[in-house]
Each structure stands twice: as structure tokens, then as C-alpha cells.
Design an enzyme around this catalytic site. Structure first.
Site, mmCIF file in Angstrom:
data_model
loop_
_atom_site.group_PDB
_atom_site.id
_atom_site.type_symbol
_atom_site.label_atom_id
_atom_site.label_comp_id
_atom_site.label_asym_id
_atom_site.label_seq_id
_atom_site.Cartn_x
_atom_site.Cartn_y
_atom_site.Cartn_z
ATOM 1 N N GLU A 24 41.302 45.870 39.559
ATOM 2 C CA GLU A 24 40.587 46.216 38.338
ATOM 3 C C GLU A 24 41.364 45.688 37.146
ATOM 4 O OE1 GLU A 24 40.431 50.469 38.952
ATOM 5 O OE2 GLU A 24 42.192 50.817 37.733
ATOM 6 N N HIS A 37 40.887 55.040 34.406
ATOM 7 C CA HIS A 37 42.244 55.034 34.955
ATOM 8 C C HIS A 37 43.246 54.743 33.838
ATOM 9 C CE1 HIS A 37 41.002 53.979 39.344
ATOM 10 N NE2 HIS A 37 41.097 55.272 39.148
#
Lengths: 369, 290
Positions: B209, B247
Site C-alpha cells: 500500500e 493505517h
């Protein structure tokens, strides 16, 4: 992350033995004390490029200072106005240096960076002009590193002790205050000494439980994002008109990406995280409604978070709010049949396939127009 | 065979009496994990599902032969829990807890190196080897034994992808969630080198990511060291810079950590990158046939 204002950072500097120009903070012109020598008035805002936007003005007497503050108070810093001003002695610098300590993610170690090219953003300094040292957390900044810094930065002999104190101060702030970044840019070199002209200190959110005195200020200024943060919901406002609710940061990002690939424009990123409480889902949905999207895409892959939990929370929220926008759901994973049943009874059809569901969502808003 | 887990993996659950600890202890057992003890200071003598609870990790090691640990304790106490596990001689520590201060992790990782302990996480879903063991929180039902290794920075997205692999008729040798924080223990590179040597694993899926440079580093490593097929997915292609996407580690800052840079790095290393998570099984099929 909690970004501190310049004067807050400088308070840390003073506490940790880093020299700063003498000064004080005011909220209005009336608080400015008589001025006998050159001073600067500095807007206390978190936005970068303050100086270029006229947020730092040099003054030599009280009327000038008052005028300067008035002028600075009208500057729009990305939708934000200064509420506090630092009134500081002007310093005659011969040279401007750069020094900071931050985290290097890939080495998973603190990194100390320094450069003779102070005063500009470090991203714009060529790599070969930046000194870099990885710092072991158990050892701190070794003497040899400080010695090397003094040499490479061409620090005058009489100021070497001050440089060492500054480096130690930076390290102690970084470690003791759980900082993500401690930066002095520029570090001013005068005829006599070194002095921190600016202070950038960023404290890590996750460590705030150790620092009850540090107030968690919101750096986004977005009301909904702030509200979400209070409820521990990961919520990011974007430019488009499609609201996305998913579980897990990676899946939520992937959902946004899928919509974008089909020509849609996501407007809200809402990560439910792992939850087994329908009330949290209801809360999240209410937050989503406040963002006024044109359509909401609920994409759940049930694991720890059960599909029926999400469905129940969603249906409860809809009963109260009666949203004006359509809802498209895609439900897979643990208890998916139960989840889809609950939604169906509430009149929400759900997909199995994420691609197909995303396409359907984009079609509803006409290609994200 | 699998990586890191085997039939001799004996797990102690740190924080076993908490809500999450209880739930996942049960789920891990159902998967076949040998859970030999739990630790919650002050609760020694209790039983959870017939599993003895001790005050210390040391006792779990001495009395029950625990060699791996999973940590569910709250973030302020996580560092201490990891150090305790390392000091007790545990060689594999999996940290599920979110919001562990990165300063704590920096110290813990340096300490774990000295003691040769492998750390996975924090803020991760753990490790699964179907038919062998699971130390983590991934849902049991999505797994089937097979020849695909998975390394991921994500949680739920990993389940999504594992499920897609399973539904396409393939299966998993070992799947590891590395965690979504800026400072994590095990990396893509660590996992790749283990998979390279694992006879059971025929291909590897990387789920990356935005944020950081772990994918770029992995790409460089693959080019030099990995001859098994590798395919990838990167989450956050549409994410704007400067925003933390859920996150703690998923942020494009100062122009670094963009999806573009990661996709390019992978493609240059011969790693095909799927546009959508659901496209991974097909890429995997093609890569394995070649």
C-alpha cells in the site's frame, strides 16, 4: 501526529538546553511590550512557507510592531488565521544551517540529518549536501558523530560546545517527548553563537498516553474528520461524491481505487476497522450522512467483523436517518448470508462481486460527474 | 512445510483473558493451533477453555514449552510484553495490538535482533499455514492448503485476496500480515527470502500500500534474489498526498510513498501488478504457468 506551534517547540528547546532568541507570545496588539531594538513578529500557524506569505515581519518600534501584527492577523493561511504571535529579538545571522532528527521507516531507526544549506525546505536540498546518521535508540548520538558534524558544518571552535548541546537537546526531545520530528531550520550562526531561529516539533499520536500535558490538536481543520477521530473512526474527506464504508484500511483503499478505475470519484474514506458492535456501525453511518454524499458504497469482507453485525448497524441507522442517497452494499465473508438477509429485508440489495458492485455505484452517479 | 510455523509450534497467548484474546484463542484452536498457555499478570491459576493461565511468559515456556507468542495486550503495555517474551526465550512474537508507539517498536526491534527473535507486526493479522497452524486473527474459513505464499501490509484486504485465491482453485502455503504501522518487524524482504527457500511455495503474492518504501526495496530484492514468480497489488492508487489512509503507515508524505513509484518498481523487477485485488488469481495463474 500533533504538530506543535513554533513557540511550543521553542519552549521544549529552552527546557532541553537549545538556545533560542528571547521572546514572548501575544494574542493581541495590546500585549506587545515596548520595543528598544529590532524584533520580529511571527504568526503562530502550522502552515509551511509563513515567511513568503508575509507571516514574519521585522519591526523596530512599538507602532511598527502593532501595525505588523494587525497586518499578519489578516493573512489567510490555507483557511486558517493566526491566533497567537511570537514577538522575538531579531538575530543577525552570518549563516543558516539545518539540523533535524526523525524516523527512518525503512531502516527502522532514528535518523539525524544536517546540512550547511539551512533556511530552505530539506526536500529541496540535494542529497549530497545532507549529512545523515542513523542513531541507535539505546546509544543516542555518539561523540564522534557530534565531532564530525562540527567539522562538516564548519562550526567555529568557540561554538562547538553549543552545537553538542543542541544535538543532545534534539535527541532528548525526540526520545523523551516521543517526537516524530524535531527540526531546527534554520539554525542561525551569529558572530558569537548558534541559535534556533525556528522550531518544528511533531509528537506521535500513539504515544500521547505518556504525555498528558500535550494537547491533541487537530491539524486538518475539517470538522467531520475531527468528529470521527473522537470516535476512533478512520475518516478521510476527499473531493468526490461517493461515500465509501469498508472494514480495514487496505480494503477501504482498494474500494476507492476500484471506484476510481471505473470513473467514479470517492468523497469519503471511512474505515470501520474491526468491530463486533452494531452501534459503532450506526455511528459511522451517521457520520457518513453528515458528509452528504450522492451515493454510499458499503463494502464488507467479514472476518473479525461479522457481516450481520454491519448489516444490523446499518439498518438501525437508516431507520432513524432515512437517508436521501441510495446505498449499494457488497457483502462477503463471515456470516454473509445472514448479513445479506438483514439488508434485503430493509430494502437494500447487495452484491457478491466487488467489481460489479463498484461499477453499479459509479453508474448511479453518472460516472462520478 | 510452510514458513515459520510447524507441527512443533507451541503458542502462548499474552493477554488471553481480554475480549480479543478469548475470541481468537478459540478460533486459533479450531484451526488446529497448539495453544499451550496464556499469560495475564495476576490471573495465574485460571483456565481459559482448559488452557492454563500464568502470570509470566517464563512459566509458560518452562512448564509448557511455549516457543511462539501472540500479543493482545493494550498498546501502553505492548513493549513490556514483547521484551518479556524475548527474555523468556520465545523466538517468534506476533503483535496484534494497534497504536503501539513507534519509539517502542524501534527499541524492541533492536533488542530482538540481539536475541534472534522474529517479530511480526504490530497492528497485523498474524500468520497462517493451512493444515499446520495459525497465530493470528485471520478468518479460518477462507484458507485452503496450497502453494501460494502471501505477504501483506493489510488485514481485511488480505482476507479478500486469500479468499479470491481459494475460490479460484488455488491454495496458500503460508500467509503473513506484516502490519500497517510505519515501524514493523518482519518485512517483505524477510518473507521473500523465506519463501524462496520453501519447497512448498511455488509463487508469492505481495499486497502493498502507499507510504514508505518497503515495496520499492522488495522489488530490488526480487530482481536480485528471487526466481519464483511474484505478483503484487498496491492499495491506495487513488489516495491523495498528505492524508493518512487508515493505517498509520499509509501516507504519501513529501512526495514519497506513492502508488505509482511502487507499481513502477515492481514492473521493472518483472513483478506483474494487478489493478484490482480480484484480478490477482488470474495473474498468479499466468505467472505460475510460465
Amino acid at each position: 501526529m500533533v504538530k506543535l506551534l513554533e513557540y511550543e517547540g521553542k519552549d521544549f528547546f529552552k527546557k532541553y538546553g537549545i538556545p533560542v532568541p528571547s521572546g514572548y507570545v501575544v494574542k493581541s496588539v495590546n500585549e506587545i511590550q515596548p520595543i528598544n531594538f529590532a524584533m520580529v513578529i511571527k504568526a503562530q500557524v502550522l502552515t509551511g512557507g509563513r515567511g513568503k506569505r508575509g507571516g514574519i515581519l521585522k519591526v523596530s518600534n512599538l507602532p511598527e510592531a502593532r501595525k505588523a501584527l494587525d497586518k499578519i492577523s489578516t493573512i489567510n493561511f490555507d483557511g486558517h488565521y493566526a491566533k497567537q504571535y511570537l514577538v522575538e529579538s531579531a538575530v543577525n545571522v552570518v549563516k543558516e544551517l539545518y539540523i533535524s532528527i526523525t524516523l527512518d521507516r525503512s531502516k527502522r531507526l532514528p535518523i539525524l540529518m544536517a546540512s550547511t544549506e539551512g533556511g530552505m525546505e530539506i526536500e529541496n536540498v540535494p542529497d549530497e549536501k545532507i549529512l545523515k546518521y542513523y542513531i541507535n535508540p539505546f546509544i543516542g548520538v555518539s561523540l564522534y558523530i557530534k565531532r564530525e558534524l562540527a567539522k562538516e558544518l564548519k562550526i567555529d571552535k568557540k561554538m562547538v560546545g553549543t552545537l553538542y548541546a543542541i544535538v543532545d537537546g534534539l535527541w532528548n526531545i525526540f526520545k523523551n517527548e516521543d517526537a516524530e520530528l524535531v527540526e531546527i531550520n534554520p539554525l542561525g550562526v551569529t558572530e558569537e553563537t548558534l541559535v534556533a531561529m525556528d522550531a518544528k516539533v511533531v509528537i506521535e499520536d500513539d504515544a500521547l498516553f505518556r504525555h498528558k500535558n500535550i494537547e491533541k490538536v487537530d491539524e486538518t481543520f475539517d470538522e467531520l474528520e475531527a468528529k470521527a477521530r473522537e470516535k476512533s473512526i478512520a475518516f478521510v474527506k476527499l473531493d468526490g461524491n461517493i461515500g465509501v464504508i469498508a472494514n480495514g484500511a487496505g480494503l477501504t483503499m482498494a474500494t476507492l481505487d476500484t471506484l476510481t478505475l471505473w470513473g467514479g470519484k470517492p468523497g469519503v474514506f471511512l474505515d470501520l476497522g474491526g468491530t463486533d458492535d452494531p452501534a459503532k456501525v450506526t455511528e459511522a453511518f451517521e457520520l457518513m450522512c453528515d458528509a452528504e454524499p450522492n451515493v454510499v458504497f458499503v463494502n464488507i469482507f467479514g472476518g473479525v467483523t461479522r457481516c450481520d453485525t454491519v448489516a444490523t448497524g446499518l439498518v438501525n441507522a437508516i431507520k432513524n436517518i432515512k437517508p436521501k442517497f441510495p446505498i449499494v452494499a457488497r457483502i462477503r465473508g463471515f456470516h454473509e448470508v445472514e448479513g445479506r438477509d438483514i439488508l434485503k429485508k430493509a430494502g437494500i440489495s447487495s452484491f457478491l462481486d466487488m467489481k460489479e458492485a463498484a461499477k453499479n455505484v459509479v453508474d448511479m452517479v453518472g460516472g462520478g460527474a | 512445510m510452510a514458513i515459520l510455523l510447524n507441527k512443533n509450534t507451541k503458542v502462548v497467548v499474552q493477554g488471553i483473558t481480554g475480549h480479543q484474546g478469548l475470541f481468537h484463542t478459540k478460533a486459533m484452536r479450531e484451526f488446529g493451533t497448539k495453544i499451550v498457555a496464556g499469560v495475564t499478570p495476576g490471573k495465574e491459576g485460571e483456565l481459559v477453555d482448559g488452557i492454563p493461565v500464568y502470570d509470566t511468559v517464563k512459566k509458560a515456556v518452562v512448564e509448557k514449552g511455549a516457543n511462539s507468542s501472540i500479543i493482545f495486550v493494550p498498546a501502553p503495555f505492548t513493549k513490556d510484553a514483547i521484551i518479556e517474551a524475548i527474555d523468556a526465550g520465545i523466538k517468534l512474537v506476533i503483535i496484534i495490538t494497534e497504536h503501539v508507539p513507534f519509539h517502542d517498536m524501534v527499541e524492541v526491534l533492536q533488542y530482538s535482533k540481539i536475541h534472534n527473535t522474529r517479530i511480526i507486526g504490530p497492528n497485523c493479522p498474524g500468520i497462517v499455514a493451512p493444515g499446520i497452524s495459525k497465530i493470528g486473527i485471520m478468518p479460518n474459513s477462507i484458507f485452503r492448503k496450497g502453494n501460494v505464499g502471501v505477504l501483506s501490509r493489510s488485514g481485511t484486504l488480505t482476507y479478500e485476496i486469500v479468499n479470491a485465491i481459494t475460490e479460484s482453485g488455488m491454495g496458500i502455503s503460508t500467509a503473513i500480515g506484516l502490519g500497517g504501522d510505519p515501524v514493523i518487524g518482519m518485512t517483505f524482504i524477510d518473507g521473500l527470502s523465506l519463501f524462496q527457500d520453501d519447497v512448498e511455495t511455488e509463487a508469492v503474492v505481495l499486497v502493498g500500500e502507499i507510504g514508505g518504501t518497503a515495496e520499492e526495496e522488495a522489488a530490488e530484492f526480487i530482481e536480485k534474489n528471487i526466481d519464483k514468480p511474484v505478483v503484487a497489488y498496491i492499495a491506495g492508487r487513488s489516495a491523495p498526498p498528505g492524508k493518512r489512509m487508515g493505517h498509520a503507515g499509509a501516507i504519501i508524505s513529501r512526495g514519497r510513498g506513492t502508488a505509482d513509484s511502487k507499481v513502477k518498481a515492481f514492473e521493472n523487477a518483472g513483478v506483474k501488478v494487478a489493478h484490482l485485488p480480484q484480478d490477482l488469481p488470474e495473474l498468479l495463474h499466468k505467472a505460475m504457468k510460465q
